[in-house]
Design an enzyme around this catalytic site. Sequence first.
Site, PDB file in Angstrom:
ATOM      1  N   ARG A  37       0.912  -1.223   0.056  1.00 20.80           N
ATOM      2  CA  ARG A  37       0.092   0.100  -0.161  1.00 20.80           C
ATOM      3  C   ARG A  37       0.809   1.222   0.060  1.00 20.80           C
ATOM      4  O   ARG A  37       0.187   2.303  -0.633  1.00 20.80           O
ATOM      5  CB  ARG A  37      -0.998   0.124   1.251  1.00 20.80           C
ATOM      6  N   LYS A 197     -19.524 -16.575   1.010  1.00 22.81           N
ATOM      7  CA  LYS A 197     -21.018 -16.663   1.202  1.00 22.81           C
ATOM      8  C   LYS A 197     -21.596 -15.747   0.233  1.00 22.81           C
ATOM      9  O   LYS A 197     -21.271 -14.840  -0.328  1.00 22.81           O
ATOM     10  CB  LYS A 197     -21.244 -15.877   2.325  1.00 22.81           C
ATOM     11  N   GLY A 352     -10.490  -8.461  -1.186  1.00 21.68           N
ATOM     12  CA  GLY A 352      -9.406  -8.746  -0.124  1.00 21.68           C
ATOM     13  C   GLY A 352      -8.804 -10.044  -0.376  1.00 21.68           C
ATOM     14  O   GLY A 352      -7.461 -10.317  -0.834  1.00 21.68           O
ATOM     15  N   GLY A 375     -13.008  -4.072   0.263  1.00 27.55           N
ATOM     16  CA  GLY A 375     -14.357  -3.794   0.502  1.00 27.55           C
ATOM     17  C   GLY A 375     -14.766  -2.572  -0.627  1.00 27.55           C
ATOM     18  O   GLY A 375     -16.066  -2.567  -1.190  1.00 27.55           O
TER      19      GLY A 375
HETATM   20  P1  ADP Z   1     -13.053 -11.761  -1.213  1.00 24.05           P
HETATM   21  O1  ADP Z   1     -12.200 -11.197   0.122  1.00 24.05           O
HETATM   22  O2  ADP Z   1     -12.083 -11.757  -2.103  1.00 24.05           O
HETATM   23  O3  ADP Z   1     -14.141 -10.872  -1.452  1.00 24.05           O
HETATM   24  P2  ADP Z   1     -14.382 -13.748   0.125  1.00 24.05           P
HETATM   25  O4  ADP Z   1     -14.168 -13.266   1.587  1.00 24.05           O
HETATM   26  O5  ADP Z   1     -15.816 -13.821  -0.374  1.00 24.05           O
HETATM   27  O6  ADP Z   1     -13.295 -13.336  -0.905  1.00 24.05           O
HETATM   28  O7  ADP Z   1     -14.172 -15.359   0.299  1.00 24.05           O
HETATM   29  C1  ADP Z   1     -12.607 -15.788   0.699  1.00 24.05           C
HETATM   30  C2  ADP Z   1     -12.936 -17.160   1.601  1.00 24.05           C
HETATM   31  O8  ADP Z   1     -13.640 -18.093   1.016  1.00 24.05           O
HETATM   32  C3  ADP Z   1     -11.687 -17.790   1.665  1.00 24.05           C
HETATM   33  O9  ADP Z   1     -11.308 -17.808   3.172  1.00 24.05           O
HETATM   34  C4  ADP Z   1     -11.651 -19.174   1.462  1.00 24.05           C
HETATM   35  O10 ADP Z   1     -11.287 -20.171   2.005  1.00 24.05           O
HETATM   36  C5  ADP Z   1     -13.208 -19.281   1.346  1.00 24.05           C
HETATM   37  N1  ADP Z   1     -13.595 -20.340   0.416  1.00 24.05           N
HETATM   38  C6  ADP Z   1     -13.599 -20.758  -0.892  1.00 24.05           C
HETATM   39  N2  ADP Z   1     -13.932 -21.957  -1.238  1.00 24.05           N
HETATM   40  C7  ADP Z   1     -14.651 -22.471  -0.095  1.00 24.05           C
HETATM   41  C8  ADP Z   1     -15.202 -23.722   0.226  1.00 24.05           C
HETATM   42  N3  ADP Z   1     -15.430 -24.550  -0.949  1.00 24.05           N
HETATM   43  N4  ADP Z   1     -15.694 -23.980   1.456  1.00 24.05           N
HETATM   44  C9  ADP Z   1     -15.345 -23.045   2.352  1.00 24.05           C
HETATM   45  N5  ADP Z   1     -14.649 -21.718   2.153  1.00 24.05           N
HETATM   46  C10 ADP Z   1     -14.348 -21.392   0.927  1.00 24.05           C
END
Ligand code: ADP
Length: 395
Positions: A37, A197, A352, A375
Amino acid sequence: MNKKTIDDIDVSGKRVLVRVDFNVPQDEQGQITDDTRIVAALPTVKTLAERGARVILVSHLGRPKGVTPQYTLAPVAQRLSELLGRPVRLLPDCVGPEIQQQVQAMENGEVVLLENVRFHSEEEKNDEEFARQLAALAEIYVNDAFGTAHRAHASTEGVARILPGVAGYLMQKELEYLGSVLESPKRPLIAILGGAKVKDKIRVIENLLTRVDTLIIGGGMAYTFFKARGYEIGQSLLDETSLEFCREVMAKAGDRLLLPQDVVVSSADPFQVGPDACETRVVPVTEIPAEWQGVDIGPETRAKFAEVIRGAGTVVWNGPMGIFEFDRFAEGTRAVAQALADSGAITVIGGGDSAAAVQKLGFAEKMTHVSTGGGASLEFLEGRPLPGVVALQDK
Ligand code: ADP
Ligand code: MG
């Protein structure tokens, strides 16, 4: 991008308050573990200094409650000095008569860093009087902190109501690349969504669905779609409240939606027992055993996703394809990153954990743009106006 940038204004001899995102990770000793950063803000800082501005940097670090020495920006000032090859003084506070005096005495081209702006609770409240005190330090405001642009705080939004505000180069780059995905993508436009999610991504899915040629869904969120189709998903992630939404998305998207066809399943929760204690299998998505859980996309799915990515004009990616934190379950995420790297497409990464995954797997340099705002990039992809951007002057 319809906002003014530092190239549109004359900064020579002017005091310029620059909001940067120096919220860097540190270890227990206060050592900076990742200076991405700080590095990302250098083009703006250097250019302003070279053009004779008096550069006053302001940032937050962590979530302090009042003045908390642990959250001092001293290590950041140190690292910034090394990176710029010139001393950067850390002032003991960010507002007040003493700080006012010190910035009045600055020379053209000098760079100072104000102490953590969140030592004042008025910052996050976007307090008008506090914004006025910050604004009193300078004649021009520059926002280069894309990562906090989705928050209306005093240093990201309040000051821009008082001082003329323009975008820094990092802010400009983020808005141009993320903006091109939504506004003028080279087609076909493919969105790849994954992560944990569905709930967290509902608005991203809704907005992208009106724009994309293909929507690929993998990662943990795919299992709620499978459940909505009536498949057994065993112990896989389920977002009960989003089942209806998933049905609507499937109906709306038709064959523009691409879901995994096979997945890697694990006999236990790797977070509970450790990844090495898990037995794994590859199964079609219709045959997930009741006691097992999906942890990654399978090999046939990786090949199919890669094939679709190969034909893309633009790819926007948010959300890992599996539990990438464990090497064993990072293969699907790696395959997608590889496909993006090999494609001739414009590739934009938001989120992130997604940025962290691409970095960890060594593909960051191969992407057109990896957003520095977790975010903020998601809110942007939702199509929501970011308060820190709205407040800047239009071109
Ligand atoms: P970002 O921060 O890029 O928006 P998210 O926070 O939505 O991404 O998702 C990241 C998380 O999703 C990671 O911690 C990863 O372990 C989890 N994840 C990905 N696939 C699975 C899965 N099949 N089961 C459980 N967790 C998962
Ligand atoms: Mg995340």
